[in-house]
Write a protein that holds these residues in place. Structure first.
Motif, PDB file in Angstrom:
ATOM      1  N   GLN A 174      53.672  15.734 103.935  1.00 13.32           N
ATOM      2  CA  GLN A 174      54.842  14.944 104.351  1.00 13.32           C
ATOM      3  C   GLN A 174      54.773  14.500 105.802  1.00 13.32           C
ATOM      4  OE1 GLN A 174      58.487  16.968 103.429  1.00 13.32           O
ATOM      5  NE2 GLN A 174      59.798  15.411 104.326  1.00 13.32           N
ATOM      6  N   TYR A 175      54.323  15.377 106.681  1.00 16.09           N
ATOM      7  CA  TYR A 175      54.339  15.090 108.114  1.00 16.09           C
ATOM      8  C   TYR A 175      52.958  14.745 108.679  1.00 16.09           C
ATOM      9  CZ  TYR A 175      59.078  17.002 108.072  1.00 16.09           C
ATOM     10  OH  TYR A 175      60.414  17.231 107.818  1.00 16.09           O
ATOM     11  N   GLN A 178      51.545  15.655 112.328  1.00 14.56           N
ATOM     12  CA  GLN A 178      52.628  15.772 113.315  1.00 14.56           C
ATOM     13  C   GLN A 178      53.352  17.115 113.156  1.00 14.56           C
ATOM     14  OE1 GLN A 178      52.904  13.495 115.769  1.00 14.56           O
ATOM     15  NE2 GLN A 178      51.075  12.633 114.803  1.00 14.56           N
ATOM     16  N   ASP A 181      56.825  17.498 114.760  1.00 16.34           N
ATOM     17  CA  ASP A 181      57.932  16.862 114.045  1.00 16.34           C
ATOM     18  C   ASP A 181      58.448  17.769 112.939  1.00 16.34           C
ATOM     19  OD1 ASP A 181      57.630  14.663 115.675  1.00 16.34           O
ATOM     20  OD2 ASP A 181      56.602  13.433 114.171  1.00 16.34           O
ATOM     21  N   PHE A 182      57.526  18.445 112.269  1.00 13.27           N
ATOM     22  CA  PHE A 182      57.921  19.384 111.217  1.00 13.27           C
ATOM     23  C   PHE A 182      58.717  20.548 111.792  1.00 13.27           C
ATOM     24  CE2 PHE A 182      56.673  23.342 108.906  1.00 13.27           C
ATOM     25  CZ  PHE A 182      57.465  23.143 107.787  1.00 13.27           C
TER      26      PHE A 182
END
Length: 213
Positions: A174-175, A178, A181-182
């Motif tokens: 999903q990320y 990054q 961000d997770f």
């Protein structure tokens, strides 16, 4: 009979959307966590065989494998319950978690300071690992630990009460790459009720842990 078993999730695969999508939850729990459970059980069997045969040539590797798989199983078992689709924010006395909120302020100066430290510890873990909020019984305070793999760089006797999984399998679908961000998004699903229960239970166990010299 297996010593360790894979616990069921306390919610369905889609419960943590949009922070974590269902595909990640399914793969993470059903494949990755299950592999640590199997690894711990297999290693216990191999150690039993080594004892029976008095064949100790592989003892170092087996002990390392047991620590790796067992710690992975334990941390993931905490991780699932540390999250809820109705979570997030910060612990507040109005929500019945005032003791935890006070402990965080005492140990880190403020919730903002704690959040920044755990976020950085999780996001900057080199390679695979975890960011962990733990109760440390010798000082009767909370500390943040940066756990490499599942078992390294941990203060002995500390009790994990909130864990952020920073392994790539926890977020990559999903990320992408990054990680930060997770970790930032994880704060939206923290289950403070669960963390508070773990904090209270850890404090009650001080009589069975090593006493300060």
């Amino acid at each position: 009979m297996a010593t360790y078993t894979l616990p069921e999730l306390p919610y369905d695969y889609a419960a943590l959307e949009p922070v974590i999508n269902p595909q990640i939850i399914e793969l993470h729990h059903d494949k990755h966590h299950a592999a640590y459970v199997k690894g711990a059980n297999d290693t216990l069997e191999q150690l039993e065989e080594a004892r029976d045969k008095e064949a100790w040539g592989a003892i170092n590797g087996l002990q390392k494998n047991l620590a790796f798989h067992l710690s992975g199983h334990i941390l993931h078992s905490i991780y699932w319950h540390n999250m809820t689709g109705d979570g997030g924010g910060e612990p507040l006395a109005a929500d019945g978690v005032g003791d935890l909120a006070d402990a965080i302020t005492e140990s880190f100066g403020s919730f903002a300071g704690f959040k920044a430290q755990l976020t950085k510890a999780s996001a900057t873990t080199q390679g695979s690992g975890w960011g962990v909020l733990a109760y440390e019984p010798l000082s009767d305070r909370l500390i943040v630990e940066q756990v490499y793999d599942h078992q390294g760089n941990v203060g002995q006797g500390s009790v994990p009460i909130l864990v952020f999984d920073a392994w790539e399998h926890a977020f990559y679908l999903q990320y992408k790459n990054q990680k930060v961000d997770f970790i930032e998004a994880m704060w939206q699903v923290v289950n403070w009720q669960d963390v508070a229960k773990r904090y209270a239970a850890a404090k009650e166990r001080t009589d069975v842990l090593l006493l300060a010299p």
